[in-house]
Design a protein around this motif. Sequence first.
Motif, PDB file in Angstrom:
ATOM      1  N   ASN A 279       0.933  -1.313  -0.037  1.00 26.74           N
ATOM      2  CA  ASN A 279       0.078  -0.058  -0.012  1.00 26.74           C
ATOM      3  C   ASN A 279       0.757   1.247   0.087  1.00 26.74           C
ATOM      4  OD1 ASN A 279      -2.446  -1.476  -0.097  1.00 26.74           O
ATOM      5  ND2 ASN A 279      -2.591  -1.652   2.283  1.00 26.74           N
TER       6      ASN A 279
ATOM      7  N   LYS B 254       2.159   1.588  -3.276  1.00 23.87           N
ATOM      8  CA  LYS B 254       1.314   2.371  -4.293  1.00 23.87           C
ATOM      9  C   LYS B 254       0.803   3.725  -4.158  1.00 23.87           C
ATOM     10  CE  LYS B 254      -1.495  -1.916  -4.760  1.00 23.87           C
ATOM     11  NZ  LYS B 254      -2.878  -2.710  -4.853  1.00 23.87           N
ATOM     12  N   THR B 255       0.931   4.164  -2.688  1.00 24.21           N
ATOM     13  CA  THR B 255       0.825   5.531  -2.512  1.00 24.21           C
ATOM     14  C   THR B 255       1.790   6.463  -3.053  1.00 24.21           C
ATOM     15  OG1 THR B 255      -0.381   4.928  -0.694  1.00 24.21           O
ATOM     16  CG2 THR B 255       0.531   7.281  -0.883  1.00 24.21           C
ATOM     17  N   LYS B 256       3.094   5.928  -2.847  1.00 28.83           N
ATOM     18  CA  LYS B 256       4.258   6.643  -3.255  1.00 28.83           C
ATOM     19  C   LYS B 256       4.340   6.869  -4.693  1.00 28.83           C
ATOM     20  CE  LYS B 256       5.852   7.636   0.812  1.00 28.83           C
ATOM     21  NZ  LYS B 256       5.845   9.205   1.288  1.00 28.83           N
ATOM     22  N   SER B 257       4.255   5.555  -5.272  1.00 25.54           N
ATOM     23  CA  SER B 257       4.047   5.462  -6.780  1.00 25.54           C
ATOM     24  C   SER B 257       3.003   6.506  -7.513  1.00 25.54           C
ATOM     25  CB  SER B 257       3.829   4.390  -7.417  1.00 25.54           C
ATOM     26  OG  SER B 257       4.878   3.363  -6.902  1.00 25.54           O
ATOM     27  N   LYS B 258       1.963   6.795  -6.787  1.00 29.18           N
ATOM     28  CA  LYS B 258       0.837   7.599  -7.341  1.00 29.18           C
ATOM     29  C   LYS B 258       1.514   8.946  -7.251  1.00 29.18           C
ATOM     30  CE  LYS B 258      -4.024   9.072  -6.757  1.00 29.18           C
ATOM     31  NZ  LYS B 258      -5.285   8.575  -5.933  1.00 29.18           N
ATOM     32  N   GLN B 259       1.949   9.393  -5.908  1.00 29.59           N
ATOM     33  CA  GLN B 259       2.647  10.682  -5.710  1.00 29.59           C
ATOM     34  C   GLN B 259       3.628  11.079  -6.913  1.00 29.59           C
ATOM     35  OE1 GLN B 259       3.743  10.768  -1.631  1.00 29.59           O
ATOM     36  NE2 GLN B 259       1.724  11.031  -0.902  1.00 29.59           N
TER      37      GLN B 259
ATOM     38  N   LEU C 211       3.896   9.942  -9.843  1.00 30.15           N
ATOM     39  CA  LEU C 211       3.464  10.012 -10.991  1.00 30.15           C
ATOM     40  C   LEU C 211       2.699  11.652 -11.287  1.00 30.15           C
ATOM     41  CD1 LEU C 211       2.567   9.118 -13.999  1.00 30.15           C
ATOM     42  CD2 LEU C 211       0.661   8.021 -12.842  1.00 30.15           C
ATOM     43  N   VAL C 212       1.991  11.773 -10.187  1.00 28.09           N
ATOM     44  CA  VAL C 212       1.466  12.980 -10.003  1.00 28.09           C
ATOM     45  C   VAL C 212       2.545  14.213 -10.297  1.00 28.09           C
ATOM     46  CG1 VAL C 212       0.174  14.733  -8.818  1.00 28.09           C
ATOM     47  CG2 VAL C 212      -0.833  12.384  -8.979  1.00 28.09           C
TER      48      VAL C 212
ATOM     49  N   TYR D 269       5.428  13.779 -11.384  1.00 33.70           N
ATOM     50  CA  TYR D 269       5.885  13.774 -12.834  1.00 33.70           C
ATOM     51  C   TYR D 269       5.216  14.477 -13.838  1.00 33.70           C
ATOM     52  CZ  TYR D 269       7.927  11.841 -17.078  1.00 33.70           C
ATOM     53  OH  TYR D 269       8.482  11.714 -18.359  1.00 33.70           O
TER      54      TYR D 269
END
Length: 304
Positions: free
Chosen positions: A11, A14-19, A21-22, A24
């Motif tokens: 989890n 996933k949170t860090k990857s979403k951040q 991507l945002v 980027y």
Amino acid sequence: METSTNLPLINLLKTKSKQALVLYLEGLREACCLHRVVILCRRSTKLLIRTGQCFLLNGFIFLGSMFVLKSAVIPFLLWILPDQCSQIRSQELCLDSGILKFYSFLRLALIQLLYIFWFYPLYVFSIVLSTLWYNDIAKYGFAAMGRSGQSSKELSRQDETLQNTEQKGRLPGLGGVMIVIGEQVYSMLLLSFFFVEVNAIGFLPYIGKGFNFLLLSWMYAYYCFEYKWNFSEVGLDKRLDFFESNWAFFAGFGSPCVLAYFFFSPLVAYGVMAILYPLGRKKLFLQKEDHGKVLDLGDFRYFM
């Protein structure tokens, strides 16, 4: 049992990857905001002139010369020195296969002479002159920020904390000068080593191109922001800390310009980047950096 133990870690990733991507995408969006260049050029005539000179040298002369070579010179050489027998009027000459080899050698020699006596000297001249112009563009862009009251206040709020910290930690007199010189030398060595690493990692199979693109994006973004940090008198440790904490944003910011290296020849890619580089420097003067550490992945520290 292992699945339940790894669930929080999954989890978190996933949170860090979403951040990431945002951020980027945010950096990518900031890099494409060309209207900011128009705003600053309207405020400063000197900035407009320097930008026009940069476009004239790198866009019209350098890239224009490459276009003339590809679209006019090479077809003309193929016309007067053909590479197929059907294009030679005298079939007797065509019976000798050595004539086509001679024509091919002559074409290659003439093109190489163009590169040696025109394109390579123009390439070196463009690098030297553009470097001087880039510094002027950054200086005039920084000065143009102060012509708008609101922008000036925003700029002051953004840099006040960093400047106060640097002034308190900087030694007066000769000691302070030596620290500044040492930081500049260390920065040059760091970026030189990083540049070698960028080129070396590109030879790795499968993953080399992807890492090469990422590292080039970081390097381009760092060079753009370095001018603003120089004028704001931000120390090297603060620059690297800010860069490392916002690595996803900087990867997105440098991506559009770096794409030229993957679609054009090295000389054409340089001409494209030489045009886009000053645009990136002017856009960053209107960006907000007061968000601080927008992303921190803890152990991630590339520049040490």
